[in-house]
Design an enzyme around this catalytic site. Structure first.
Site, mmCIF file in Angstrom:
data_model
loop_
_atom_site.group_PDB
_atom_site.id
_atom_site.type_symbol
_atom_site.label_atom_id
_atom_site.label_comp_id
_atom_site.label_asym_id
_atom_site.label_seq_id
_atom_site.Cartn_x
_atom_site.Cartn_y
_atom_site.Cartn_z
ATOM 1 N N SER A 183 0.714 -1.091 0.070
ATOM 2 C CA SER A 183 0.056 -0.060 0.034
ATOM 3 C C SER A 183 0.872 1.386 -0.168
ATOM 4 O O SER A 183 1.766 1.418 0.996
ATOM 5 C CB SER A 183 -1.086 -0.081 1.075
ATOM 6 O OG SER A 183 -1.408 1.418 1.412
ATOM 7 N N HIS A 240 -0.948 -1.118 -4.671
ATOM 8 C CA HIS A 240 -2.037 -0.656 -4.142
ATOM 9 C C HIS A 240 -2.078 1.098 -3.985
ATOM 10 O O HIS A 240 -1.210 1.323 -3.050
ATOM 11 C CB HIS A 240 -2.436 -1.037 -2.902
ATOM 12 C CG HIS A 240 -3.619 -1.076 -2.324
ATOM 13 N ND1 HIS A 240 -4.801 -1.931 -2.923
ATOM 14 C CD2 HIS A 240 -4.370 -0.383 -1.340
ATOM 15 C CE1 HIS A 240 -5.779 -1.397 -2.233
ATOM 16 N NE2 HIS A 240 -5.790 -0.590 -1.349
ATOM 17 N N ASP A 277 -3.733 4.070 -2.951
ATOM 18 C CA ASP A 277 -4.954 4.732 -1.954
ATOM 19 C C ASP A 277 -5.144 5.909 -2.319
ATOM 20 O O ASP A 277 -4.512 7.206 -2.137
ATOM 21 C CB ASP A 277 -4.274 4.627 -0.547
ATOM 22 C CG ASP A 277 -3.754 3.477 -0.225
ATOM 23 O OD1 ASP A 277 -4.789 2.443 0.171
ATOM 24 O OD2 ASP A 277 -2.748 3.213 -0.248
ATOM 25 N N MET A 333 -7.675 9.244 -1.703
ATOM 26 C CA MET A 333 -8.470 9.850 -0.453
ATOM 27 C C MET A 333 -8.787 10.969 -0.752
ATOM 28 O O MET A 333 -7.897 11.917 -1.280
ATOM 29 C CB MET A 333 -8.106 9.556 0.844
ATOM 30 C CG MET A 333 -7.661 8.128 1.105
ATOM 31 S SD MET A 333 -6.877 8.220 2.691
ATOM 32 C CE MET A 333 -6.344 6.248 2.695
ATOM 33 N N HIS A 374 -7.493 2.200 -5.295
ATOM 34 C CA HIS A 374 -8.663 2.055 -4.392
ATOM 35 C C HIS A 374 -9.214 3.263 -4.125
ATOM 36 O O HIS A 374 -8.495 4.004 -3.446
ATOM 37 C CB HIS A 374 -7.979 1.269 -3.154
ATOM 38 C CG HIS A 374 -8.968 1.158 -2.137
ATOM 39 N ND1 HIS A 374 -8.606 0.957 -0.687
ATOM 40 C CD2 HIS A 374 -10.398 1.115 -2.173
ATOM 41 C CE1 HIS A 374 -9.535 0.909 -0.055
ATOM 42 N NE2 HIS A 374 -10.732 1.041 -0.756
ATOM 43 N N MET A 408 -11.186 5.723 -2.382
ATOM 44 C CA MET A 408 -11.894 5.931 -1.095
ATOM 45 C C MET A 408 -12.338 7.544 -0.933
ATOM 46 O O MET A 408 -12.008 8.453 -0.401
ATOM 47 C CB MET A 408 -11.050 5.795 0.148
ATOM 48 C CG MET A 408 -10.628 4.308 0.273
ATOM 49 S SD MET A 408 -9.363 3.884 1.729
ATOM 50 C CE MET A 408 -7.665 4.096 0.394
ATOM 51 N N MET A 414 -12.214 -4.374 3.799
ATOM 52 C CA MET A 414 -11.422 -3.573 4.923
ATOM 53 C C MET A 414 -11.500 -4.331 6.280
ATOM 54 O O MET A 414 -12.461 -4.634 6.697
ATOM 55 C CB MET A 414 -12.087 -2.227 4.977
ATOM 56 C CG MET A 414 -11.880 -1.553 3.456
ATOM 57 S SD MET A 414 -10.082 -1.172 2.947
ATOM 58 C CE MET A 414 -9.399 -0.332 4.170
ATOM 59 N N GLY A 429 -8.950 5.235 6.017
ATOM 60 C CA GLY A 429 -8.612 6.712 6.002
ATOM 61 C C GLY A 429 -7.222 6.807 6.528
ATOM 62 O O GLY A 429 -6.403 7.868 6.120
ATOM 63 N N GLY A 478 -3.310 4.901 7.400
ATOM 64 C CA GLY A 478 -2.325 3.508 7.675
ATOM 65 C C GLY A 478 -1.934 3.306 9.095
ATOM 66 O O GLY A 478 -2.166 4.205 9.910
ATOM 67 N N GLY A 479 -1.496 2.156 9.453
ATOM 68 C CA GLY A 479 -0.954 1.768 10.672
ATOM 69 C C GLY A 479 -1.906 1.507 11.694
ATOM 70 O O GLY A 479 -1.778 1.259 12.869
ATOM 71 N N ASP A 517 -7.516 -5.750 3.251
ATOM 72 C CA ASP A 517 -6.483 -4.559 3.588
ATOM 73 C C ASP A 517 -6.581 -3.864 4.910
ATOM 74 O O ASP A 517 -8.020 -3.737 5.236
ATOM 75 C CB ASP A 517 -6.809 -3.534 2.409
ATOM 76 C CG ASP A 517 -6.098 -2.074 2.662
ATOM 77 O OD1 ASP A 517 -5.306 -2.063 3.313
ATOM 78 O OD2 ASP A 517 -6.328 -1.333 1.866
ATOM 79 N N GLY A 518 -5.673 -3.895 5.748
ATOM 80 C CA GLY A 518 -5.875 -3.286 6.953
ATOM 81 C C GLY A 518 -5.241 -3.992 8.063
ATOM 82 O O GLY A 518 -5.769 -5.089 8.336
ATOM 83 N N GLY A 519 -4.290 -3.642 8.515
ATOM 84 C CA GLY A 519 -3.296 -4.205 9.629
ATOM 85 C C GLY A 519 -2.760 -5.579 9.394
ATOM 86 O O GLY A 519 -2.633 -6.429 10.125
ATOM 87 N N GLY A 557 0.781 -2.360 4.217
ATOM 88 C CA GLY A 557 1.453 -1.112 4.045
ATOM 89 C C GLY A 557 2.825 -0.809 4.986
ATOM 90 O O GLY A 557 3.700 -1.299 4.476
ATOM 91 N N SER A 558 2.716 -0.390 6.312
ATOM 92 C CA SER A 558 3.810 -0.473 7.297
ATOM 93 C C SER A 558 4.452 -1.557 7.247
ATOM 94 O O SER A 558 5.672 -1.626 7.321
ATOM 95 C CB SER A 558 3.136 0.169 8.339
ATOM 96 O OG SER A 558 2.254 -0.610 8.968
#
Length: 222
Positions: free
Chosen positions: A7, A32, A34, A36, A65, A67, A136, A141, A143-144, A174-176, A196-197
């Site tokens: 991401s 990916h 993002d 926004m 993606h 958003m 999700m 909104g 990252g991290g 996607d997410g964590g 991501g991170s």
């Protein structure tokens, strides 16, 4: 084999091209992207000009993606900038079928994303039109964020429905996503991992990406 999509939200934007090339060299499959708008989610990231600049420099599959509110207004600019897959949120798309058809008519793959609290029933009548469903596992909104465990049964339910109907869309999560949560979502049925991170902050992202790709997937009918 699992596909891995770093991401861009977690990249160091002062060295964005270098960061993306680092992901490509490490073995990432997709990028990916993002997008926004500060309305649908409380953050602002990037527009099609950034995608266009990156697209000509790397060979990664461009996974956009959106958003954003009014995603239909963003489809053509991102398609022209090089998007190969465009994912919109069901929560932002009251005329979802029309938006999906618009994406596909541009020669682009079409995906739909669901926030953690959005039920799968919202996709009941469009699943056959989709190339990808993004679930999700954080509220979009930023990252991290911490992985929302309650979404795992939804991944499993979607995987069962996909097999029951003989459909071929990919399930993206996607997410964590990290070395602890990735096996959980893959066991539930995920095909594409957005991280991501966990990847961008890793000194040896190639090792983590390779480990993600080799995670065992559930057998059909299980």
């Amino acid at each position: 084999m699992i596909l891995v999509a770093p991401s861009i939200l977690s990249a160091d934007f002062a060295f964005l091209l270098d960061e993306v090339k680092r992901m490509e060299k490490a073995g990432a499959d997709w990028l990916h992207v993002d997008v926004m708008d500060g309305h649908f989610v409380p953050n602002i990231t990037m527009g099609p000009l950034v995608l266009h600049a990156l697209k000509s420099k790397v060979e990664l599959f461009m996974d956009v993606h959106l958003m954003v509110e009014r995603p239909q207004d963003f489809l053509l600019p991102f398609n022209e900038a090089g998007a190969q897959l465009i994912t919109v949120h069901v929560e932002a798309s009251p005329h979802l079928h029309r938006v999906i058809q618009s994406i596909k008519n541009m020669g682009c793959q079409a995906g739909v994303a669901l926030n953690p609290a959005t039920p799968l029933g919202s996709l009941q009548y469009v699943l056959e039109e989709l190339d990808l469903v993004l679930l999700m596992t954080v509220n979009p909104g930023f990252g991290g964020q911490r992985f929302i465990q309650a979404v795992v049964p939804k991944i499993r339910e979607l995987a069962r429905e996909k097999e029951r109907r003989g459909l071929t869309f990919k399930i993206q999560v996607d997410g964590g996503i990290n070395k602890e949560t990735a096996p959980i979502v893959v066991e539930a049925g995920a095909d594409v991992l957005v991280a991501g991170s966990a990847i961008f902050n890793n000194r040896e992202p190639n090792a983590l990406i390779h480990a993600f790709k080799l995670l065992p997937q559930p057998e059909k009918g299980v």
